[in-house]
Motif scaffolding. Structure first.
Motif, PDB file in Angstrom:
ATOM      1  N   GLU A  63      40.216  39.546  48.479  1.00 59.29           N
ATOM      2  CA  GLU A  63      41.439  39.834  47.756  1.00 59.29           C
ATOM      3  C   GLU A  63      41.395  39.044  46.450  1.00 59.29           C
ATOM      4  OE1 GLU A  63      45.845  39.932  49.274  1.00 59.29           O
ATOM      5  OE2 GLU A  63      45.404  37.915  48.512  1.00 59.29           O
ATOM      6  N   LEU A  64      41.586  39.724  45.350  1.00 63.88           N
ATOM      7  CA  LEU A  64      41.572  39.097  44.029  1.00 63.88           C
ATOM      8  C   LEU A  64      43.002  39.011  43.526  1.00 63.88           C
ATOM      9  CD1 LEU A  64      38.597  41.137  42.498  1.00 63.88           C
ATOM     10  CD2 LEU A  64      38.497  38.890  43.598  1.00 63.88           C
ATOM     11  N   GLN A  65      43.451  37.800  43.266  1.00 62.05           N
ATOM     12  CA  GLN A  65      44.816  37.609  42.757  1.00 62.05           C
ATOM     13  C   GLN A  65      44.745  37.085  41.330  1.00 62.05           C
ATOM     14  OE1 GLN A  65      47.862  35.744  45.240  1.00 62.05           O
ATOM     15  NE2 GLN A  65      48.498  34.489  43.494  1.00 62.05           N
ATOM     16  N   TYR A  66      45.436  37.775  40.440  1.00 59.55           N
ATOM     17  CA  TYR A  66      45.508  37.377  39.033  1.00 59.55           C
ATOM     18  C   TYR A  66      46.904  36.824  38.758  1.00 59.55           C
ATOM     19  CZ  TYR A  66      41.394  40.317  39.058  1.00 59.55           C
ATOM     20  OH  TYR A  66      40.168  40.863  39.361  1.00 59.55           O
ATOM     21  N   GLY A  67      46.936  35.534  38.442  1.00 62.50           N
ATOM     22  CA  GLY A  67      48.217  34.863  38.250  1.00 62.50           C
ATOM     23  C   GLY A  67      48.631  34.136  39.519  1.00 62.50           C
ATOM     24  N   SER A  68      49.733  33.400  39.433  1.00 63.82           N
ATOM     25  CA  SER A  68      50.236  32.644  40.578  1.00 63.82           C
ATOM     26  C   SER A  68      50.999  33.562  41.530  1.00 63.82           C
ATOM     27  CB  SER A  68      51.171  31.535  40.087  1.00 63.82           C
ATOM     28  OG  SER A  68      52.339  32.099  39.499  1.00 63.82           O
ATOM     29  N   GLN A  85      31.073  30.274  44.309  1.00 66.02           N
ATOM     30  CA  GLN A  85      31.328  30.300  42.870  1.00 66.02           C
ATOM     31  C   GLN A  85      31.385  31.718  42.319  1.00 66.02           C
ATOM     32  OE1 GLN A  85      28.660  27.888  40.572  1.00 66.02           O
ATOM     33  NE2 GLN A  85      29.488  28.564  38.603  1.00 66.02           N
ATOM     34  N   GLU A  86      30.474  32.571  42.791  1.00 64.23           N
ATOM     35  CA  GLU A  86      30.434  33.936  42.259  1.00 64.23           C
ATOM     36  C   GLU A  86      31.749  34.670  42.500  1.00 64.23           C
ATOM     37  OE1 GLU A  86      26.273  33.299  44.169  1.00 64.23           O
ATOM     38  OE2 GLU A  86      28.327  32.590  44.427  1.00 64.23           O
ATOM     39  N   LEU A  87      32.410  34.366  43.617  1.00 62.23           N
ATOM     40  CA  LEU A  87      33.698  34.998  43.925  1.00 62.23           C
ATOM     41  C   LEU A  87      34.856  34.266  43.272  1.00 62.23           C
ATOM     42  CD1 LEU A  87      33.222  35.736  47.745  1.00 62.23           C
ATOM     43  CD2 LEU A  87      33.021  37.355  45.846  1.00 62.23           C
ATOM     44  N   ASP A  88      34.776  32.958  43.242  1.00 61.44           N
ATOM     45  CA  ASP A  88      35.880  32.151  42.728  1.00 61.44           C
ATOM     46  C   ASP A  88      36.183  32.447  41.264  1.00 61.44           C
ATOM     47  OD1 ASP A  88      37.805  30.047  43.312  1.00 61.44           O
ATOM     48  OD2 ASP A  88      36.660  28.849  41.872  1.00 61.44           O
ATOM     49  N   GLU A  89      35.149  32.787  40.511  1.00 57.99           N
ATOM     50  CA  GLU A  89      35.345  32.995  39.080  1.00 57.99           C
ATOM     51  C   GLU A  89      35.849  34.401  38.745  1.00 57.99           C
ATOM     52  OE1 GLU A  89      30.652  34.065  38.079  1.00 57.99           O
ATOM     53  OE2 GLU A  89      31.421  32.033  37.728  1.00 57.99           O
ATOM     54  N   LEU A  90      36.050  35.224  39.755  1.00 55.98           N
ATOM     55  CA  LEU A  90      36.512  36.593  39.493  1.00 55.98           C
ATOM     56  C   LEU A  90      38.010  36.677  39.240  1.00 55.98           C
ATOM     57  CD1 LEU A  90      34.507  38.643  42.162  1.00 55.98           C
ATOM     58  CD2 LEU A  90      33.889  38.161  39.777  1.00 55.98           C
ATOM     59  N   SER A  91      38.774  35.730  39.759  1.00 55.89           N
ATOM     60  CA  SER A  91      40.233  35.828  39.622  1.00 55.89           C
ATOM     61  C   SER A  91      40.850  34.439  39.701  1.00 55.89           C
ATOM     62  CB  SER A  91      40.817  36.715  40.734  1.00 55.89           C
ATOM     63  OG  SER A  91      40.673  36.083  42.005  1.00 55.89           O
ATOM     64  N   SER A 118      41.792  44.383  45.867  1.00 55.02           N
ATOM     65  CA  SER A 118      40.691  44.020  46.768  1.00 55.02           C
ATOM     66  C   SER A 118      39.420  44.728  46.315  1.00 55.02           C
ATOM     67  CB  SER A 118      41.011  44.401  48.213  1.00 55.02           C
ATOM     68  OG  SER A 118      41.141  45.805  48.348  1.00 55.02           O
ATOM     69  N   ASP A 119      38.285  44.101  46.658  1.00 55.00           N
ATOM     70  CA  ASP A 119      36.994  44.673  46.293  1.00 55.00           C
ATOM     71  C   ASP A 119      35.944  44.136  47.268  1.00 55.00           C
ATOM     72  OD1 ASP A 119      35.189  46.198  44.937  1.00 55.00           O
ATOM     73  OD2 ASP A 119      35.412  45.183  43.003  1.00 55.00           O
ATOM     74  N   GLY A 120      34.832  44.830  47.316  1.00 56.51           N
ATOM     75  CA  GLY A 120      33.748  44.405  48.203  1.00 56.51           C
ATOM     76  C   GLY A 120      32.467  44.187  47.430  1.00 56.51           C
ATOM     77  N   TYR A 121      31.686  43.185  47.858  1.00 57.52           N
ATOM     78  CA  TYR A 121      30.446  42.823  47.168  1.00 57.52           C
ATOM     79  C   TYR A 121      29.343  42.531  48.191  1.00 57.52           C
ATOM     80  CZ  TYR A 121      33.888  42.089  43.513  1.00 57.52           C
ATOM     81  OH  TYR A 121      34.911  42.265  42.637  1.00 57.52           O
ATOM     82  N   SER A 161      28.713  44.263  40.128  1.00 59.97           N
ATOM     83  CA  SER A 161      29.492  45.500  40.003  1.00 59.97           C
ATOM     84  C   SER A 161      30.868  45.241  39.395  1.00 59.97           C
ATOM     85  CB  SER A 161      29.647  46.160  41.378  1.00 59.97           C
ATOM     86  OG  SER A 161      30.365  45.312  42.260  1.00 59.97           O
ATOM     87  N   TYR A 162      31.379  44.021  39.524  1.00 61.16           N
ATOM     88  CA  TYR A 162      32.691  43.675  38.973  1.00 61.16           C
ATOM     89  C   TYR A 162      32.696  43.800  37.454  1.00 61.16           C
ATOM     90  CZ  TYR A 162      36.763  40.773  37.781  1.00 61.16           C
ATOM     91  OH  TYR A 162      37.951  40.301  37.264  1.00 61.16           O
ATOM     92  N   TYR A 163      31.546  43.521  36.843  1.00 60.53           N
ATOM     93  CA  TYR A 163      31.480  43.479  35.380  1.00 60.53           C
ATOM     94  C   TYR A 163      31.021  44.800  34.767  1.00 60.53           C
ATOM     95  CZ  TYR A 163      31.739  38.523  36.477  1.00 60.53           C
ATOM     96  OH  TYR A 163      32.129  37.302  36.960  1.00 60.53           O
TER      97      TYR A 163
END
Length: 284
Positions: A231-236, A191-197, A249-252, A281-283
């Motif tokens: 990998e964070l994808q914004y949009g389709s 969930q923590e990753l899914d809600e990022l993008s 991309s980002d690391g956590y 760190s994303y926020y």
């Protein structure tokens, strides 16, 4: 050649207490043994010390290797000459718990029986002195000190070997843990990753630390820390193709609690992994 001094004895005594600091009965036995050893007026002080040391080691073995735990190990076989759990089996359990022999020898490169041998031999050496006869009286100071030292130094030595075994486990299971954690990240939505993008995809991860939190006859539990790269994808996909979406991309850092079977430590169920990712760190 200089013999064992009382300073040597005191150092060994402190090491035993430091190895099992919460064991009050251990302190009681050791206190009694030391008093007997120092009592020059007692003509059989060495014999009393031998009896006390035997009970001390017996207490350590029974505390760290209870009967039921030893019997549940995959390697346990009832000794033919007794109905009880032997001292050697208890010492073996202290080193390897329920880990199978093949794993201990081939992956950890350890011989549990050989590691336990010095303590067991020191305990066997007490046998004659615990039975007071005209020809078994022990009173001479140097003999008493040597007897004390020979036994006391082997208790923390065995526990140090046990700690070394735990460290070797970390290296031996690192590959299996890496694969299981990665599979867990892919199989379950985090969930923590899914809600990022709009779409978050796990790319890879690496392990920073592995700690054995529990090892007994049947269970082996780890805490694993590391970092997951996503990998964070914004949009389709279409949005990305038309330049109205984007990917980055980002690391956590993450922390995983892993539960496994001591009898099969390299087989780790990804569904038995509880994973927590820190995305703060994303926020920021």
């Amino acid at each position: 050649m200089t013999g064992t001094s009382w300073a040597d004895i005191d150092e060994a005594r402190r090491a035993v207490l430091a190895a099992m600091p919460r064991d009050r009965f251990l302190k009681t036995i050791l206190k009694g043994v030391m008093r007997a050893a120092r009592d020059k007026q007692n003509p059989i002080r060495g014999n009393l010390v031998a009896s006390g040391l035997r009970e001390l080691v017996t207490h350590v073995l029974h505390t760290l290797a209870p009967d039921d735990e030893v019997r549940r190990c995959v390697w346990f076989e009832q000794a033919k000459d007794t109905k009880t759990v032997t001292r050697a089996q208890r010492a073996r359990y202290i080193v390897q718990a329920g880990l199978p022999d093949a794993f201990v020898k081939e992956k950890l490169k350890l011989d549990a029986a050989a590691l336990a041998k010095p303590l067991l031999q020191a305990m066997d050496g007490l046998h004659k002195a615990t039975h007071v006869r005209a020809d078994t009286v022990v009173h001479k100071g140097s003999e008493v000190r040597d007897m004390l030292h020979d036994v006391l130094v082997e208790i923390p030595a065995l526990l140090d070997d046990t700690e070394d075994a735990r460290e070797r486990i970390n290296d031996a299971v690192a590959g299996a843990l890496h694969n299981a954690v990665f599979e867990s990240m892919i199989l379950d939505t985090i969930q923590e990753l899914d809600e990022l993008s709009t779409h978050t995809r796990v790319d890879h991860h690496w392990i920073e630390t592995i700690e054995v939190k529990r090892l007994d006859a049947e269970h082996i539990d780890f805490v694993v820390t590391g970092e997951v790269v996503v990998e964070l994808q914004y949009g389709s996909d279409s949005d990305v193709a038309n330049d109205i979406g984007m990917r980055s991309s980002d690391g956590y850092p993450y922390r995983a609690k892993v539960s496994g079977e001591a009898g099969n430590p390299l087989e780790i169920d990804p569904y038995a992994i509880r994973l927590k990712v820190d995305t703060s760190s994303y926020y920021e």
